[in-house]
Design an enzyme around this catalytic site. Structure first.
Site, mmCIF file in Angstrom:
data_model
loop_
_atom_site.group_PDB
_atom_site.id
_atom_site.type_symbol
_atom_site.label_atom_id
_atom_site.label_comp_id
_atom_site.label_asym_id
_atom_site.label_seq_id
_atom_site.Cartn_x
_atom_site.Cartn_y
_atom_site.Cartn_z
ATOM 1 N N GLU C 35 68.876 -13.662 13.849
ATOM 2 C CA GLU C 35 67.493 -13.957 13.456
ATOM 3 C C GLU C 35 67.488 -15.077 12.426
ATOM 4 N N GLY C 40 61.881 -8.536 12.265
ATOM 5 C CA GLY C 40 60.547 -7.997 12.527
ATOM 6 C C GLY C 40 59.686 -8.987 13.291
ATOM 7 N N GLY C 41 59.999 -10.282 13.104
ATOM 8 C CA GLY C 41 59.363 -11.307 13.918
ATOM 9 C C GLY C 41 57.868 -11.449 13.728
ATOM 10 N N THR C 42 57.240 -11.970 14.767
ATOM 11 C CA THR C 42 55.811 -12.269 14.742
ATOM 12 C C THR C 42 54.987 -11.037 14.378
ATOM 13 N N LYS C 52 46.000 -6.393 11.329
ATOM 14 C CA LYS C 52 45.375 -5.065 11.260
ATOM 15 C C LYS C 52 45.101 -4.644 9.819
ATOM 16 N N GLY C 115 70.267 -19.349 16.405
ATOM 17 C CA GLY C 115 71.268 -19.150 17.444
ATOM 18 C C GLY C 115 71.076 -20.072 18.632
ATOM 19 N N GLU C 199 34.431 -19.815 24.261
ATOM 20 C CA GLU C 199 35.357 -19.342 25.296
ATOM 21 C C GLU C 199 35.000 -20.024 26.608
ATOM 22 N N GLY C 263 46.015 -18.807 23.225
ATOM 23 C CA GLY C 263 47.172 -18.188 23.861
ATOM 24 C C GLY C 263 48.464 -18.568 23.167
ATOM 25 N N HIS C 436 36.088 19.819 19.457
ATOM 26 C CA HIS C 436 34.732 19.435 19.043
ATOM 27 C C HIS C 436 34.661 19.427 17.531
HETATM 28 C C1 LIG Z 1 30.478 25.686 8.650
HETATM 29 C C2 LIG Z 1 31.032 25.762 10.035
HETATM 30 C C3 LIG Z 1 31.746 24.693 10.546
HETATM 31 C C4 LIG Z 1 32.259 24.747 11.834
HETATM 32 N N1 LIG Z 1 32.938 23.659 12.311
HETATM 33 C C5 LIG Z 1 33.435 23.693 13.572
HETATM 34 C C6 LIG Z 1 34.091 22.565 14.101
HETATM 35 O O1 LIG Z 1 34.219 21.520 13.470
HETATM 36 N N2 LIG Z 1 34.588 22.646 15.350
HETATM 37 C C7 LIG Z 1 34.452 23.766 16.109
HETATM 38 O O2 LIG Z 1 34.922 23.780 17.224
HETATM 39 N N3 LIG Z 1 33.823 24.848 15.632
HETATM 40 C C8 LIG Z 1 33.308 24.843 14.380
HETATM 41 N N4 LIG Z 1 32.646 25.937 13.907
HETATM 42 C C9 LIG Z 1 32.541 27.118 14.765
HETATM 43 C C10 LIG Z 1 31.437 26.971 15.812
HETATM 44 O O3 LIG Z 1 30.237 26.654 15.177
HETATM 45 C C11 LIG Z 1 31.331 28.242 16.617
HETATM 46 O O4 LIG Z 1 32.570 28.570 17.179
HETATM 47 C C12 LIG Z 1 30.329 28.115 17.755
HETATM 48 O O5 LIG Z 1 29.071 27.767 17.270
HETATM 49 C C13 LIG Z 1 30.254 29.419 18.543
HETATM 50 O O6 LIG Z 1 29.360 29.270 19.588
HETATM 51 P P1 LIG Z 1 28.594 30.557 20.162
HETATM 52 O O7 LIG Z 1 27.792 30.023 21.323
HETATM 53 O O8 LIG Z 1 29.541 31.623 20.419
HETATM 54 O O9 LIG Z 1 27.654 31.073 19.004
HETATM 55 P P2 LIG Z 1 26.539 30.375 18.117
HETATM 56 O O10 LIG Z 1 26.712 28.914 18.044
HETATM 57 O O11 LIG Z 1 26.508 31.136 16.865
HETATM 58 O O12 LIG Z 1 25.218 30.611 18.955
HETATM 59 C C14 LIG Z 1 24.650 31.858 19.130
HETATM 60 C C15 LIG Z 1 23.171 31.652 19.381
HETATM 61 O O13 LIG Z 1 22.620 32.836 19.845
HETATM 62 C C16 LIG Z 1 21.367 33.034 19.220
HETATM 63 N N5 LIG Z 1 21.107 34.465 19.251
HETATM 64 C C17 LIG Z 1 21.880 35.446 18.731
HETATM 65 N N6 LIG Z 1 21.374 36.623 19.013
HETATM 66 C C18 LIG Z 1 20.236 36.403 19.723
HETATM 67 C C19 LIG Z 1 19.269 37.238 20.309
HETATM 68 N N7 LIG Z 1 19.361 38.554 20.248
HETATM 69 N N8 LIG Z 1 18.227 36.675 20.959
HETATM 70 C C20 LIG Z 1 18.112 35.335 21.037
HETATM 71 N N9 LIG Z 1 19.018 34.507 20.514
HETATM 72 C C21 LIG Z 1 20.067 35.046 19.868
HETATM 73 C C22 LIG Z 1 21.530 32.457 17.851
HETATM 74 O O14 LIG Z 1 20.283 32.094 17.309
HETATM 75 C C23 LIG Z 1 22.405 31.268 18.123
HETATM 76 O O15 LIG Z 1 21.657 30.097 18.384
HETATM 77 C C24 LIG Z 1 32.085 25.905 12.622
HETATM 78 C C25 LIG Z 1 31.363 26.974 12.119
HETATM 79 C C26 LIG Z 1 30.829 26.910 10.839
HETATM 80 C C27 LIG Z 1 30.042 28.055 10.354
HETATM 81 C C1 LIG Z 2 47.835 -12.871 15.319
HETATM 82 C C2 LIG Z 2 48.569 -11.968 16.246
HETATM 83 C C3 LIG Z 2 48.211 -10.646 16.349
HETATM 84 C C4 LIG Z 2 48.880 -9.781 17.201
HETATM 85 N N1 LIG Z 2 48.508 -8.478 17.254
HETATM 86 C C5 LIG Z 2 49.164 -7.626 18.073
HETATM 87 C C6 LIG Z 2 48.823 -6.257 18.115
HETATM 88 O O1 LIG Z 2 47.941 -5.788 17.398
HETATM 89 N N2 LIG Z 2 49.495 -5.448 18.938
HETATM 90 C C7 LIG Z 2 50.491 -5.913 19.749
HETATM 91 O O2 LIG Z 2 51.062 -5.129 20.477
HETATM 92 N N3 LIG Z 2 50.863 -7.210 19.718
HETATM 93 C C8 LIG Z 2 50.217 -8.074 18.911
HETATM 94 N N4 LIG Z 2 50.610 -9.392 18.863
HETATM 95 C C9 LIG Z 2 51.685 -9.834 19.758
HETATM 96 C C10 LIG Z 2 53.053 -9.464 19.179
HETATM 97 O O3 LIG Z 2 53.189 -9.974 17.893
HETATM 98 C C11 LIG Z 2 54.141 -10.014 20.100
HETATM 99 O O4 LIG Z 2 53.932 -9.539 21.411
HETATM 100 C C12 LIG Z 2 55.531 -9.584 19.662
HETATM 101 O O5 LIG Z 2 55.770 -9.999 18.346
HETATM 102 C C13 LIG Z 2 56.564 -10.136 20.606
HETATM 103 O O6 LIG Z 2 57.831 -9.727 20.192
HETATM 104 P P1 LIG Z 2 59.118 -10.600 20.555
HETATM 105 O O7 LIG Z 2 60.254 -9.818 20.049
HETATM 106 O O8 LIG Z 2 59.088 -10.977 21.969
HETATM 107 O O9 LIG Z 2 58.936 -11.966 19.763
HETATM 108 P P2 LIG Z 2 58.728 -12.297 18.240
HETATM 109 O O10 LIG Z 2 58.107 -11.191 17.506
HETATM 110 O O11 LIG Z 2 58.040 -13.611 18.216
HETATM 111 O O12 LIG Z 2 60.188 -12.406 17.669
HETATM 112 C C14 LIG Z 2 61.054 -13.453 18.007
HETATM 113 C C15 LIG Z 2 62.019 -13.635 16.862
HETATM 114 O O13 LIG Z 2 63.065 -14.435 17.276
HETATM 115 C C16 LIG Z 2 63.400 -15.342 16.237
HETATM 116 N N5 LIG Z 2 64.019 -16.487 16.880
HETATM 117 C C17 LIG Z 2 63.498 -17.280 17.839
HETATM 118 N N6 LIG Z 2 64.402 -18.195 18.230
HETATM 119 C C18 LIG Z 2 65.517 -17.984 17.485
HETATM 120 C C19 LIG Z 2 66.782 -18.594 17.442
HETATM 121 N N7 LIG Z 2 67.110 -19.604 18.239
HETATM 122 N N8 LIG Z 2 67.659 -18.129 16.561
HETATM 123 C C20 LIG Z 2 67.373 -17.104 15.745
HETATM 124 N N9 LIG Z 2 66.196 -16.492 15.759
HETATM 125 C C21 LIG Z 2 65.276 -16.919 16.632
HETATM 126 C C22 LIG Z 2 62.095 -15.637 15.570
HETATM 127 O O14 LIG Z 2 62.294 -16.057 14.248
HETATM 128 C C23 LIG Z 2 61.406 -14.287 15.648
HETATM 129 O O15 LIG Z 2 61.654 -13.506 14.514
HETATM 130 C C24 LIG Z 2 49.947 -10.265 17.992
HETATM 131 C C25 LIG Z 2 50.331 -11.610 17.893
HETATM 132 C C26 LIG Z 2 49.668 -12.448 17.025
HETATM 133 C C27 LIG Z 2 50.106 -13.852 16.936
#
Ligand SMILES: Cc1cc2nc3c(=O)[nH]c(=O)nc-3n(C[C@H](O)[C@H](O)[C@H](O)COP(=O)(O)OP(=O)(O)OC[C@H]3O[C@@H](n4cnc5c(N)ncnc54)[C@H](O)[C@@H]3O)c2cc1C
Ligand SMILES: Cc1cc2nc3c(=O)[nH]c(=O)nc-3n(C[C@H](O)[C@H](O)[C@H](O)COP(=O)(O)OP(=O)(O)OC[C@H]3O[C@@H](n4cnc5c(N)ncnc54)[C@H](O)[C@@H]3O)c2cc1C
Lengths: 459, 67, 459
Positions: C35, C40-42, C52, C115, C199, C263, C436
């Site tokens: 190298e 690590g290159g480009t 990024k 190289g 473009e 490109g 969810h």
């Molecule tokens: C603070 C908090 C955060 C949560 N975060 C997440 C999360 O991020 N991801 C996740 O997957 N889960 C989460 N949960 C869990 C999720 O909310 C429950 O697992 C889900 O709502 C259960 O669905 P369910 O249909 O069994 O009951 P519920 O959603 O409780 O629905 C039951 C429904 O039946 C109705 N009902 C009940 N009895 C009667 C009746 N006799 N007549 C008419 N209607 C009735 C009620 O009014 C209610 O609307 C969270 C829970 C809490 C409390």
């Molecule tokens: C701005 C930009 C953003 C990018 N973003 C992304 C991305 O988000 N995700 C992604 O997947 N790709 C991205 N790429 C592409 C990515 O960087 C290249 O695909 C990758 O670096 C290619 O790897 P390589 O090993 O083929 O070459 P290079 O990484 O270019 O490495 C070649 C190496 O060889 C060395 N070298 C060359 N000739 C000689 C020599 N004769 N003797 C000794 N050393 C030598 C150079 O110094 C260099 O270090 C981006 C490219 C650019 C320019």
């Protein structure tokens, strides 16, 4: 008393209920969906969506607080709580309108009012009996539980009350270090609240792989959240000035409010379930693997069924039951294949078995794990995320669990979910090099390492 | 410092013998499992000896209705 | 002249070269990695990582600019460019150190200097000839191209120069609406620069599904970026005051700087490749499916090989070649299975075939598409992301392409990549309900819709 007949009558319009209703309608059934409150249930109105809106405001607060460290001249001046609520309500309202439109477009009859199961095939709402020619689906959800002797009210809050506080507390004690507790801890802290979590079990998010709880606890401490694990509450008192929590050992804790987040219990009492022959177990509706209750033609979905209390589990069960009723014989999805995300900062995401569960199931010698630290992941460095990706694999076999901690890792669970549910071997994923620079490359590196061909990994 | 990763125990053995099993993409393996088809008994017709979705479907006894 | 012998000699220490070296070392080869600049290159020093980092600063600038709309009292006061550079350099330096450590830990010999391929099995660096007992890998990468007659310099910038401007321009013209052009347009706009993209082709990101370019163009216009597609440049002039771009038709454009992002061309001249018998095609090294050049024992990887110029393609090819040389007979990964992410705001992410490619390959009647709008996705609503997820499927067959536009959709490509590479049918994914509320639920909904069982989708 009038009567009205449908193929399906769904009791409860939350995640589980409305999914069953929509899928049922798609499959050609006429459907009544009974809801006493607002369509969308807990998740849309007081669960997933409003909490995640607050957590996004928290994320933006943190990013602006630290903007200067990356060359962005911005300053964080505080939280405008009414503004946060307006934004949150805007999100909820849009989704609520969308859902109402969806139910209407599916020709599902939305019945407003409180339903009672008056027979194995009929739900009464007020003066109208809705008979189900084919099946009844129970989806009445869950409610926040408290500790024995501790009632919600005043400064003792449920999550629902915590979501609509007129102003931010200066300090808060959170009882329970599960998902809901840590999400509130995280967002309150970002909003400037002094937060203490009290958890009786030895770690945070105790249902997750132990490595996750440990990492989350460390991150929370760095953020200035006090974490007290393995600590039991003896008594709670409140007065005009604050709330005081006496612990089984040590000094009592004082704060403006106490959030009780010790879990949610099924809402199954007083609606005629047992009278109709449906059996309950500690309040949960007893069902078999196809979500059938003991009463033919009566099914249950969502939080009334014991297991993960998650909205998407409700969706999945709702869809499943509609297809089951339609005779499509869908294959049950194992509970372990349901992805779990905690949207705190850092996030925790997992699917499949924890290391401990895998070792118990397969024997410790047959389990292999690998952890990839986000320090080696370019995109995580860029966004300042720290944490890890952990894979749990059956030796020479498929990946059975994926566990992650770090900012934004929640979205990575989708890939992990396919790998675990399809029982992929590390060698299946390894050739599919991940896009650079993404956070999902960390997952890719972990698969590479497990496949015996680490790339950006020290050996 | 990047990548403090627990040492991968495997030797440089990307395709070590332990990995030898019927070749099939994961969703196809999952399908076979759901249908109760033993992949070891399926004749592969895909590229590089891969068992395809069709191979699995063909292996389902016509009598047994798919789950 | 001294001689030094290794199993493998890798020429170029970028993404492709160092991946080949690391994997080669893991497989037991002694490896020299040549190298002339920085390991690590480009990608690490003037490509993926620095761009990024700037894009993340841009994201934080936008979030703080709009913080008030979600109730976070923060104000955006401008960009501190030296601060942004310091942050960016910090990220690059950490990853650079990590990579150096990785190369050292693998016992790869890093040879510093330029190289030359002096025979099919030897690379000379200064006075030392490094002989390859087993194979030589060419990985010399690419350099920014310009238009005929238009030289970089002064106000006419390559991406590398654009990354180290001493101050932000007030206005910029960007020639080229491909990935690099739109990423700079996006970040400069967030930094307050007045941006015009020119473009020649009819749309932005012309290699992507047409729907993506259209959505990106709409989003850019809303952000105040001027987009001129189907427009050719006739002449460019610069003076002390600015740069002027004459178009084939219409008024000339004026700005402080011109970024030429039309490109990158392979860097393959003047290093003895052709003299050693390696054949080139329009500058690219000619290789077969196993990345073998015409000369036995000489391989090529990365940007010198025609195709997607992406770092992770370089990683993948580097690993592949090392395994190929070791006789492991790895299976080639089709170019279409390599995920592509454009990190602009909004992001564009894709894997597999575009609709047009699928229709060309399979016949229009055999292709089925579905688009899911992020307006129906809760998490997207929360973070304010608009855009869509589009799936392209062979009728009754597997999903062959996934295309997405929207904030943060780049991370969703990992799941899409597994589905496409593993030829999943929508019905394979449908039962695996997504977490969810996540953005990856949008992908889940699209799979559900294609499987004929839409959930949160109007029919
Ligand atoms: C603070 C908090 C955060 C949560 N975060 C997440 C999360 O991020 N991801 C996740 O997957 N889960 C989460 N949960 C869990 C999720 O909310 C429950 O697992 C889900 O709502 C259960 O669905 P369910 O249909 O069994 O009951 P519920 O959603 O409780 O629905 C039951 C429904 O039946 C109705 N009902 C009940 N009895 C009667 C009746 N006799 N007549 C008419 N209607 C009735 C009620 O009014 C209610 O609307 C969270 C829970 C809490 C409390
Ligand atoms: C701005 C930009 C953003 C990018 N973003 C992304 C991305 O988000 N995700 C992604 O997947 N790709 C991205 N790429 C592409 C990515 O960087 C290249 O695909 C990758 O670096 C290619 O790897 P390589 O090993 O083929 O070459 P290079 O990484 O270019 O490495 C070649 C190496 O060889 C060395 N070298 C060359 N000739 C000689 C020599 N004769 N003797 C000794 N050393 C030598 C150079 O110094 C260099 O270090 C981006 C490219 C650019 C320019």
């Amino acid at each position: 008393m009038t009567e009205s007949t449908f193929d399906l009558v769904v009791l409860g319009g939350g995640s589980g209920g409305y999914a069953a209703a929509l899928r049922g309608a798609e499959l050609g059934f006429s459907v009544a969906l009974v809801e006493e409150d607002r369509l969308g249930g807990t998740c849309l109105h007081s669960g997933c969506i409003p909490t995640k809106a607050l957590l996004h405001a928290a994320e933006v607060a943190e990013l602006s607080r630290h903007a200067a460290s990356i060359g962005v001249r911005a300053s964080f001046e505080g939280i405008d709580l009414p503004g946060v609520y307006a934004y949150r309500d805007g999100v909820v309202d849009r989704l609520y309108k969308g859902l109402q439109g969806l139910v209407a477009a599916h020709d599902v009859t939305l019945v407003r009012g409180r339903g009672h199961l008056v027979s194995p095939s009929a739900v009464r709402v007020g003066e109208v009996v809705h008979s189900a020619a084919v099946a009844v689906v129970l989806a009445t959800g869950s409610v926040a539980r408290s500790l024995p002797g501790l009632d919600f009210g005043g400064r003792v809050l449920s999550s629902t009350q915590a979501l609509s506080l007129p102003e931010l507390p200066r300090s808060a004690i959170i009882l329970g270090g599960g998902v809901i507790g840590v999400e509130f801890a995280s967002l309150w802290r970002s909003f400037g609240v002094d937060v203490t979590i009290v958890e009786a079990l030895p770690g945070l998010v105790p249902n997750e792989d132990r490595s996750c709880g440990r990492a989350l606890e460390r991150a929370f401490r760095r953020r200035g959240i006090t974490v007290r694990t393995g600590v039991r509450v003896a008594a709670v008192e409140q007065d005009a000035k604050g709330v005081s929590v006496a612990l089984a050992e040590g000094e009592p804790l004082e704060a403006d409010v106490l959030l009780v987040a010790v879990g949610r219990g099924p809402r199954t009492a007083g609606m005629g379930f047992e009278e109709a022959g449906v059996t309950l177990d500690r309040g949960f509706v007893e069902v078999d693997a196809a979500l059938r209750t003991r009463v033919p033609g009566v099914y249950a979905v969502g939080d009334v069924v014991e297991g993960l209390q998650l909205a998407h589990r409700g969706f999945q069960q709702g869809i499943f039951v509609a297809e089951e009723i339609a005779g499509l014989a869908p294959a049950p999805v194992p509970e372990a294949h349901i992805p779990r995300v905690t949207y705190s900062d850092p996030e925790v995401a997992s699917v499949g078995l924890t290391q401990a569960q895998a070792e118990e199931r397969l024997g410790a010698g047959r389990v292999e794990c690998v952890e990839y630290n986000l320090a080696g992941n370019g995109k995580s460095q860029i966004i300042g995320a720290s944490g890890f990706v952990k894979l749990v694999r059956e030796k020479d076999g498929p990946v059975v669990g994926v566990h992650m901690v770090g900012a934004r890792v929640g979205e990575l669970i989708a890939e992990a979910q396919l790998a675990v549910a399809w029982e992929a071997h590390p060698g299946d994923v390894a050739p599919l090099v991940h896009a650079h620079p993404t956070q999902n490359e960390a997952l890719g590196e972990a698969f590479l390492a497990l496949a015996g061909k680490p790339l950006h990994t020290h050996r | 410092a990047p990548a403090a990763v627990a040492p991968a125990p495997a030797a440089p053995a990307a395709f070590a013998p332990a990995e030898v099993r019927p070749l099939a993409k994961p969703p196809v393996r999952k399908l076979a499992k759901d249908l109760g088809v033993d992949l070891a008994a399926v004749a592969p017709t895909g590229p590089q000896g891969t068992i395809t979705r069709e191979d699995v479907q063909r292996a389902v006894a016509p009598a047994a209705a798919p789950a």
